[in-house]
Design an enzyme around this catalytic site. Structure first.
Site, mmCIF file in Angstrom:
data_model
loop_
_atom_site.group_PDB
_atom_site.id
_atom_site.type_symbol
_atom_site.label_atom_id
_atom_site.label_comp_id
_atom_site.label_asym_id
_atom_site.label_seq_id
_atom_site.Cartn_x
_atom_site.Cartn_y
_atom_site.Cartn_z
ATOM 1 N N GLU A 104 0.877 -1.162 0.000
ATOM 2 C CA GLU A 104 0.000 0.000 0.000
ATOM 3 C C GLU A 104 0.916 1.213 0.000
ATOM 4 O O GLU A 104 1.522 1.555 1.009
ATOM 5 C CB GLU A 104 -0.919 -0.019 1.228
ATOM 6 C CG GLU A 104 -2.135 0.864 1.083
ATOM 7 C CD GLU A 104 -1.827 2.328 1.336
ATOM 8 O OE1 GLU A 104 -1.671 3.068 0.333
ATOM 9 O OE2 GLU A 104 -1.726 2.728 2.492
ATOM 10 N N CYS A 136 -1.423 9.324 1.976
ATOM 11 C CA CYS A 136 -1.198 8.944 0.585
ATOM 12 C C CYS A 136 -2.396 9.242 -0.293
ATOM 13 O O CYS A 136 -2.290 9.189 -1.523
ATOM 14 C CB CYS A 136 -0.806 7.475 0.482
ATOM 15 S SG CYS A 136 -1.888 6.369 1.380
#
Length: 477
Positions: free
Chosen positions: A251, A285
């Site tokens: 991720e 993110c």
């Protein structure tokens, strides 16, 4: 006053070691704690315990896995204020956001408990008589634990992103060794304590603050069957290249974008982007980094958006009013200041912010006229900076979103169903959010990206799929 020493958590036991790491406040640099650090010996002990525990954790009854997970969820809610304060201290996250993170971690464990129960009934009978030679045979499959898991978590969500590794691992029946971010290990260690108090068997979990060199053993050690990593793209893909035969889940980062169509609710878009671009000082993110606004909506959107950005309260993360706190290190302030100056030197215009407030805080910044190749646009800023540009059409905006090495999540503000569906069909991302920012996430959804943004999906159900293997049984009658 001397900062306390926090032991690491090794196979169910608190352990003090010769080596320590300092945890300092990102806001003022004050010493928060000393934390025991694992060396090669502690790493080896934890790994052996993890391997030895794997058959016992796989055999742990589903109801017991679910009970432990539910108890941890309950404990997180009970200790919400103390845990939120700890997140503020080690990560510099504003208190209001830290409280939300604790709530989310509690939900992550709660959902994992439910998924553990669903996993028990996830097998399926497969018809074998699709061909003549399959007659007189019956087949079924079930999911079985993959085995020892190695986890590496980042600083920006020091509790909930740890929860997204530990909770699915236990739900699936796997032991795990976790390396938390060196700057924010306290929340991970607190979570390990809660799991231990809930009755997690010895050996099922180790949380080891350690140097990058020692932690790199998790990547290359073939005794681990899966590596789950959350962090930067460069580091993640380099790990995958060295991970050997183990399964890898990544991720990674992004430069999340939003497209605003003409006729969209511009006040709602301005409010959500002011939140999605600057919460946690942009250190997510899926923080909004790029915004593409239809020419017809430009003036009205900017008139609504810029005042909201300028009104954000910047400062002490322990202050209830603060929206934007510090970046994790002074080096990150210097980095984003350099990237902003580079963009301006190449022709960009600063619409607000554009400079540091201190060595630890960068002002919420909006830029326009930024070249797509500029680092503040093309790379992951991980800072409170948003680039806003005009586009002549929605199609141009969607193309601009795709003009990126990343593909995590994207947002589209529109009143038109065909535009929403076109975005869903054409955007090269893991998730499309209509009339909201890509920063939004709820913890049971499939979450992850494509291209440089990662491999695999988080969310307990989807992490459990990666943390298990299919096993087939065929019986000839």
């Amino acid at each position: 006053m001397t900062a306390p020493l926090r032991p690491l958590f090794l196979a169910g036991q608190a352990r003090e070691t010769a080596g320590t790491v300092e945890v300092r406040s990102p806001y003022d640099g004050s010493l928060v704690a000393h934390v025991s650090a694992a060396g090669p010996d502690e790493y080896e002990e934890a790994t052996r315990a993890c391997v030895e525990a794997a058959p016992r954790i796989a055999a742990l009854p589903v109801h017991e896995r679910a009970r432990i997970l539910r108890q941890v969820s309950h404990a997180l809610r009970e200790q919400k204020e103390a845990l939120a304060t700890q997140i503020v201290s080690e990560a510099g996250k504003p208190l209001r956001d830290a409280r939300t993170e604790v709530d989310r971690a509690a939900m992550t464990f709660e959902v994992a408990a439910e998924e553990a129960r669903r996993l028990a009934g996830s097998g399926e009978v497969i018809p074998m008589d699709l061909a003549p030679h399959g007659e007189a045979r019956t087949a079924l499959y079930k999911r079985v634990p993959i085995g020892p898991v190695a986890g590496i978590s980042p600083f920006n969500f020091p509790l909930n992103l740890v929860a997204h590794k530990l909770a699915p691992a236990l739900a699936a029946g796997n032991p795990i060794v976790l390396k938390p971010a060196s700057r924010t290990p306290l929340s991970a260690l607190a979570l390990a304590d809660l799991m231990h108090e809930a009755g997690l068997p010895p050996g099922a979990l180790s949380v080891l603050p350690m140097t990058r060199e020692t932690g790199d053993l998790l990547v290359t050690d073939d005794r681990y069957r899966l590596l789950t990593f959350t962090g930067s793209a460069d580091v993640g893909w380099a790990m995958k290249a060295r991970a050997g035969k183990k399964k890898v889940v990544l991720e990674l980062g992004g430069n999340a974008a939003v497209v605003i169509d003409e006729g969209a609710d511009l006040a709602a878009a301005a409010e959500r982007i002011a939140t999605g671009g600057f919460s946690a000082a942009g250190q997510s993110c899926i923080s909004v980094q790029r915004v593409y606004v239809h020419d017809a909506a430009w003036d009205a959107f900017m008139a609504a958006f810029l005042p909201r950005v300028e009104a954000l309260v910047v400062g002490d993360p322990m202050d209830e009013r603060t929206h934007v706190g510090p970046l994790i290190t002074p080096g990150d302030v210097a980095r984003i200041e350099q990237w902003t100056q580079e963009a301006v030197a190449a022709g960009a215009t600063v619409l607000c912010g554009g400079a540091r407030r201190s060595d630890r805080i960068f002002a919420p910044t909006v830029l326009t006229g930024v070249a797509r190749t500029a680092r503040v646009c093309a790379d992951e800023a991980f800072a409170p900076v948003v680039v806003v540009e005009r586009v002549a059409s929605v199609d141009e905006g969607l193309a601009a979103v795709n003009d990126s090495a990343f593909g995590l999540q994207a947002g589209v503000f529109t009143t038109k169903l065909d535009v929403a569906l076109k975005a869903f069909d054409t955007l090269e991302v893991g998730g499309v959010l209509v009339n909201d920012v890509p920063t939004w996430r709820i913890d049971h959804m499939p979450y992850g990206g494509v291209k440089d943004s990662g491999l695999g999906r988080e969310g307990p159900r989807y992490a459990i799929e990666d943390m298990t293997e299919l096993r087939l049984l065929v019986v000839r009658r």
